[in-house]
Design an enzyme around this catalytic site. Structure first.
Site, PDB file in Angstrom:
ATOM      1  N   ARG A 270      47.982 -12.269  77.394  1.00 56.94           N
ATOM      2  CA  ARG A 270      48.292 -13.418  76.550  1.00 56.94           C
ATOM      3  C   ARG A 270      49.620 -14.016  77.019  1.00 56.94           C
ATOM      4  O   ARG A 270      50.670 -13.427  76.838  1.00 56.94           O
ATOM      5  CB  ARG A 270      48.381 -12.973  75.084  1.00 56.94           C
ATOM      6  N   HIS A 274      51.583 -14.589  69.950  1.00 59.01           N
ATOM      7  CA  HIS A 274      50.382 -14.159  69.230  1.00 59.01           C
ATOM      8  C   HIS A 274      49.824 -15.333  68.431  1.00 59.01           C
ATOM      9  O   HIS A 274      48.629 -15.627  68.488  1.00 59.01           O
ATOM     10  CB  HIS A 274      50.722 -13.000  68.300  1.00 59.01           C
ATOM     11  N   TYR A 283      59.824  -8.835  71.640  1.00 58.14           N
ATOM     12  CA  TYR A 283      59.212  -7.547  71.978  1.00 58.14           C
ATOM     13  C   TYR A 283      58.716  -7.430  73.418  1.00 58.14           C
ATOM     14  O   TYR A 283      58.198  -6.396  73.803  1.00 58.14           O
ATOM     15  CB  TYR A 283      58.058  -7.246  71.002  1.00 58.14           C
TER      16      TYR A 283
END
Length: 379
Positions: A270, A274, A283
């Site tokens: 990805r 998100h 992160y």
């Protein structure tokens, strides 16, 4: 925290490999590395796949832009996953059914792209109504909750003697949910004609793949339920196509002694957040993102098509222009739609409660007294 990008696999048959033996057709530069697996697709189909992949990327960019302008609700980006979405959808028959989680917009775009799809992301439930017309389950944003429903639908189709297959998309994070295990167990026991398509994009929101499972692969989980799991390079549309075609054929026409379901793990990444409510810089680091971007599915496929003489700059420019027109028209039509505030009360319960009816009546009274514009301004 950078993880290695998986190596390419050789030209072994789709089913003649272990779950960790990844199926690939193209390398990162778009060169064919497994000629025996290269699908025999005509020029029109190949260019159409490329066009839909470009449409996916441009759709993604446009939706994120609209969300940032307050013209769209929270949106889940697909960038980086165009190869798996388009490759898997093109390998299905027209009467096959797709159930997806929330990121696989390519399944909708490549099946005709009803402009009403945008309405869902703009907050109108009616946006779901157009999806069954293109063989796609209405969108239900949950983590794995749709898997038992997809299995039940596929089992019902089998009992009815239907020839179609169901393909259900989900993220690797869904394999941590009980719904996945119940669905897989049921499918294995009853030989349900379904393809479990696990989109392993390395991150379940902010949880990395290595903290999702101690299993070597997600594909390997299928073995516990009595059917095969196959790992494919999800950023390679040809590999995704040939694997989906093979497992779809097995589900539709099983040989003696072979279970009908199969689980495909599409290994990909990805590129973006998100959702538009997420900040991935918290992160993960940029080095990891850049490493995976070297395997960009669109660039790889474009290089392959250029090498075959099927694409050149002029044709790409024409494709881009057509995509911009398609998206502009869809956005204009969606933004011109006038929703009915009563719709807010239609999808909460099967039978409306007394309190819900009171709320609807109160809202209607306010609208009648003050008008919609005055009511909205007053909050």
């Amino acid at each position: 925290m950078t993880r290695d990008v998986p190596d390419q696999a050789g030209g072994v048959g789709v089913f003649d490999r272990a779950p960790d033996d990844q199926v690939s057709v193209l390398d990162a530069d778009g060169t064919v590395v497994a000629p025996a697996l290269e699908p025999d697709l005509d020029e029109e189909t190949l260019v159409s796949m490329y066009r839909d992949m470009r449409l996916c990327r441009r759709f993604d960019e446009r939706m994120i832009s609209l969300q940032r302008q307050g013209r769209l609700g929270t949106y889940a980006s697909l960038a980086g996953q165009e190869g798996s979405q388009i490759g898997s959808t093109y390998a299905l028959a027209d009467d096959d059914t797709i159930s997806y989680q929330y990121r696989e917009h390519g399944a909708v775009l490549s099946r005709g792209f009803p402009w009403e799809y945008l309405l869902y992301w703009m907050g109108h439930e009616v946006g779901n109504a157009a999806l069954p017309d293109v063989g796609v389950f209405p969108l239900n944003i949950s983590i794995g909750g749709h898997l038992p429903h997809a299995v039940g639908y596929a089992w019902a189709a089998k009992l009815n003697g239907d020839d179609g297959v169901t393909l259900v998309h989900f993220g690797e994070g869904s394999t941590s949910e009980g719904d996945f295990h119940e669905a897989a167990n049921f499918a294995g026991v009853y030989d349900v004609p379904i393809v479990f398509f696990c989109n392993n994009n390395q991150w379940a929101i902010s949880t990395p793949r290595e903290k999702q499972t101690a299993s070597a692969t997600f594909a390997g989980k299928a073995r516990a339920y009595g059917f095969d799991g196959i790992q494919v390079d999800g950023m390679d549309p040809l590999a995704t196509y040939v694997v989906t075609e093979a497992v779809r054929e097995r589900a539709a026409n099983p040989a003696d002694g072979e279970a009908r379901p199969t689980m495909v793990e599409a290994v990909q990444y990805r590129f973006g957040a998100h959702t538009t409510a997420d900040d991935p810089t918290v992160y993960r680091n940029e080095a990891e993102v850049n490493q995976w971007k070297e395997r960009d599915p669109i660039a790889r496929f474009e290089a392959y098509l250029r090498e075959r003489g099927l694409l050149e700059d002029e044709r790409i420019d024409a494709i881009e222009s057509a995509i911009d027109e398609t998206l502009a028209d869809a956005v204009d039509r969606a933004e011109a739609y006038e929703g009915d505030p009563d719709d807010m009360f239609e999808y909460t319960y099967a039978e409306p409660t007394e309190r819900l009816l009171e709320g609807r009546a109160h809202l209607r009274e306010l609208r009648e007294t003050h008008g919609d514009e005055a009511f909205l301004e007053d909050g």
